[in-house]
Design an enzyme around this catalytic site. Structure first.
Site, PDB file in Angstrom:
ATOM      1  N   MET A 132       0.845  -1.199   0.000  1.00 15.77           N
ATOM      2  CA  MET A 132       0.000   0.000   0.000  1.00 15.77           C
ATOM      3  C   MET A 132       0.881   1.250   0.000  1.00 15.77           C
ATOM      4  O   MET A 132       0.725   2.136  -0.829  1.00 15.77           O
ATOM      5  CB  MET A 132      -0.869   0.044   1.266  1.00 15.77           C
ATOM      6  CG  MET A 132      -1.787  -1.119   1.464  1.00 15.77           C
ATOM      7  SD  MET A 132      -2.745  -0.816   2.981  1.00 15.77           S
ATOM      8  CE  MET A 132      -3.344  -2.416   3.325  1.00 15.77           C
ATOM      9  N   THR A 133       1.817   1.321   0.964  1.00 10.59           N
ATOM     10  CA  THR A 133       2.608   2.536   1.170  1.00 10.59           C
ATOM     11  C   THR A 133       3.523   2.837  -0.022  1.00 10.59           C
ATOM     12  O   THR A 133       4.101   1.933  -0.610  1.00 10.59           O
ATOM     13  CB  THR A 133       3.480   2.369   2.440  1.00 10.59           C
ATOM     14  OG1 THR A 133       2.629   1.964   3.504  1.00 10.59           O
ATOM     15  CG2 THR A 133       4.206   3.643   2.801  1.00 10.59           C
ATOM     16  N   GLU A 134       3.637   4.124  -0.332  1.00 12.62           N
ATOM     17  CA  GLU A 134       4.534   4.574  -1.401  1.00 12.62           C
ATOM     18  C   GLU A 134       5.499   5.618  -0.829  1.00 12.62           C
ATOM     19  O   GLU A 134       5.236   6.174   0.242  1.00 12.62           O
ATOM     20  CB  GLU A 134       3.703   5.194  -2.542  1.00 12.62           C
ATOM     21  CG  GLU A 134       2.783   4.166  -3.167  1.00 12.62           C
ATOM     22  CD  GLU A 134       2.045   4.677  -4.401  1.00 12.62           C
ATOM     23  OE1 GLU A 134       2.172   5.876  -4.726  1.00 12.62           O
ATOM     24  OE2 GLU A 134       1.355   3.851  -5.018  1.00 12.62           O
ATOM     25  N   PRO A 135       6.585   5.905  -1.545  1.00  4.33           N
ATOM     26  CA  PRO A 135       7.550   6.866  -0.999  1.00  4.33           C
ATOM     27  C   PRO A 135       6.904   8.195  -0.589  1.00  4.33           C
ATOM     28  O   PRO A 135       7.314   8.808   0.389  1.00  4.33           O
ATOM     29  CB  PRO A 135       8.537   7.068  -2.155  1.00  4.33           C
ATOM     30  CG  PRO A 135       8.460   5.801  -2.926  1.00  4.33           C
ATOM     31  CD  PRO A 135       7.047   5.321  -2.818  1.00  4.33           C
ATOM     32  N   GLU A 249      -5.824  -6.243  10.838  1.00  6.41           N
ATOM     33  CA  GLU A 249      -4.378  -5.974  10.885  1.00  6.41           C
ATOM     34  C   GLU A 249      -4.020  -5.260  12.189  1.00  6.41           C
ATOM     35  O   GLU A 249      -3.041  -5.579  12.846  1.00  6.41           O
ATOM     36  CB  GLU A 249      -3.972  -5.123   9.674  1.00  6.41           C
ATOM     37  CG  GLU A 249      -2.483  -4.787   9.682  1.00  6.41           C
ATOM     38  CD  GLU A 249      -2.012  -4.066   8.419  1.00  6.41           C
ATOM     39  OE1 GLU A 249      -2.848  -3.814   7.523  1.00  6.41           O
ATOM     40  OE2 GLU A 249      -0.819  -3.753   8.332  1.00  6.41           O
ATOM     41  N   ASN A 373      -0.195   5.708  15.248  1.00  6.65           N
ATOM     42  CA  ASN A 373      -1.117   5.877  16.375  1.00  6.65           C
ATOM     43  C   ASN A 373      -1.870   7.203  16.301  1.00  6.65           C
ATOM     44  O   ASN A 373      -2.972   7.322  16.835  1.00  6.65           O
ATOM     45  CB  ASN A 373      -0.352   5.716  17.695  1.00  6.65           C
ATOM     46  CG  ASN A 373      -0.087   4.234  17.977  1.00  6.65           C
ATOM     47  OD1 ASN A 373      -0.388   3.372  17.147  1.00  6.65           O
ATOM     48  ND2 ASN A 373       0.462   3.924  19.141  1.00  6.65           N
TER      49      ASN A 373
END
Ligand SMILES: Cc1cc2nc3c(=O)[nH]c(=O)nc-3n(C[C@H](O)[C@H](O)[C@H](O)COP(=O)(O)OP(=O)(O)OC[C@H]3O[C@@H](n4cnc5c(N)ncnc54)[C@H](O)[C@@H]3O)c2cc1C
Length: 387
Positions: A132-135, A249, A373
């Site tokens: 999912m995460t990108e730079p 998750e 968080n």
């Protein structure tokens, strides 16, 4: 000792749970811990350990047997996660594979997709990740730019993912992409991508401050042809699927945190009972006793809440807000507990040979990944003010 004062946890009290716990402990003690140093040097675990976990039925535990899973309920997954946390086992990303990727396929996959991937996943022969995460975006997932252009019978995928757990070892990844870019239908979709395909490349595992045996890395896509049959769920519905599944998750991260806190306290009771200063055990000082009493209290409170969450997840009733509370609160508690415990080890607590040092380094990321968080508080607050 700690076990004498903690309440019995009904969710793990059955004979089957006891047998599973014994098996997990043997597996960790005999087959995982002796390899930790080597894996940390390599920046990744071995493929054999994945296959061994598969052989023991420890992958895809709550998946139906017809897809190769063990057909148990989620409490058995939870038990495994906690036991790994107790011994600070952070190399093999079993939970991401079992608790995130497998449920995505099981819930949203076509029968063909399930038959193709799930049995191999349960055997540990096919290692998976989720991208999912990108730079340029992590918290704000709607801003992803990896694109999938419709070319008739396939999509052409270009882009990059980063910080991907199991990234280097993975054979398959569920990747979030933008489809229909620039049109009214623009949205996030999920694609099942195999790492052996042309144009799918991996970076070398990152050097991290903890979880050193975990092969977290970048994934690169350069004109990767993805057959249309590998779309997971409906086109444009990827964001909704991710938001629904993130509850699970987040609970798994919280479970790992309470396992970790328990392991840290147990370790510290043992150490402070034998180490002496001023002619008495460190455990005899009131400061030590009070600190550990506070830690044990926090642990027990979180266990009670997480047992409820585990039960709700098994019934498919865990809300996003409760999962966020569990993740945020348990990981903060874990950080505080490990910090207090490390202090009680004195200088030895700072030495890598002591498990408490690894626990300290490993736990920090839990307040960051699976949604930071701060994002957890945002989600909880959103629920508070929802009409
Ligand atoms: C070891 C590791 C493993 C990981 N594994 C995976 C994986 O398998 N797959 C995957 O896709 N990703 C993975 N990640 C990525 C992880 O989920 C992201 O790092 C995380 O979601 C945060 O995104 P970011 O790093 O882009 O931080 P940013 O989004 O840039 O955030 C930076 C800071 O700003 C704060 N912030 C952002 N938005 C807000 C807001 N609205 N209000 C208040 N504060 C805000 C954040 O809380 C944070 O403190 C992993 C990361 C690590 C470190």
């Amino acid at each position: 000792m700690l076990q004498n004062i903690l309440l019995t946890r009904e969710i793990y009290a059955s004979e089957e749970h006891n047998m599973m716990r014994e098996m997990i402990r043997d597996f960790i003690h005999n087959e995982i811990l002796p390899q930790t140093d080597k894996w940390e040097k390599n920046g990744m675990v071995s493929r054999e350990i994945w296959e061994r976990a598969g052989e023991l039925g420890l992958l895809c535990i709550d998946m139906p047997e017809k897809y190769g899973g063990s057909g148990l309920d989620f409490s058995f997954n939870a038990l495994f996660i906690e036991e790994l946390g107790k011994k600070a086992v952070s190399g093999p990303g079993f939970s991401l594979h079992t608790d995130i990727v497998a449920p995505y396929l099981l819930k949203y996959g076509t029968e063909e997709q399930k038959q193709k991937y799930l049995p191999q996943m349960a055997l540990g022969k096919l290692i998976t990740s989720i991208g999912m995460t990108e730079p340029n975006c992590g918290s704000d997932l709607r801003a992803i730019t990896t694109s999938a252009v419709d070319k008739g019978d396939h999509y052409l995928v270009n882009g990059q993912k980063t910080f991907i757990t199991n990234g280097f070892m993975c054979d398959m990844s569920i990747v979030a992409v933008k489809t229909n870019v620039g049109t009214e239908e623009e949205g996030v979709s999920l694609l099942i991508m195999e790492s052996a395909w042309d144009g799918f490349d991996k970076g070398v595992p990152f050097k991290k401050i903890g979880m050193k045996a975990q092969d977290t890395c970048e994934l690169f896509f350069d004109n990767v042809k993805v057959p249309k049959g590998n779309l997971l769920g409906k086109e444009g519905k990827g964001f909704k699927i991710m938001m629904t599944e993130l509850a699970r998750e987040r609970l798994t991260v919280a479970l790992n945190a309470i396992g970790g806190a328990e392991g840290a306290i147990e370790n510290t009771i043992e150490y402070t009972s034998t180490r002496t200063a001023f002619k008495q055990p460190i455990a005899a000082f009131q400061n030590t006793q009070f600190k550990l009493a506070e830690c044990a209290t926090q642990l027990q409170l979180h266990q009670a809440f997480l047992d409820r969450c585990t039960q709700l997840l098994s019934e498919d009733k865990l809300t996003a807000e409760s999962a966020s509370m569990a993740k945020y609160s348990a990981t903060e508690m874990h950080s505080r507990v490990v910090d207090e415990c490390l202090q009680l080890f004195g200088g030895y607590g700072y030495m890598w040979d002591y498990p408490i040092a690894r626990m300290y380094a490993d736990n920090r990321v839990a307040r960051i990944y699976a949604g930071t968080n701060e994002i957890m508080k945002l989600l909880i607050a959103r629920g508070l003010f929802r009409e």
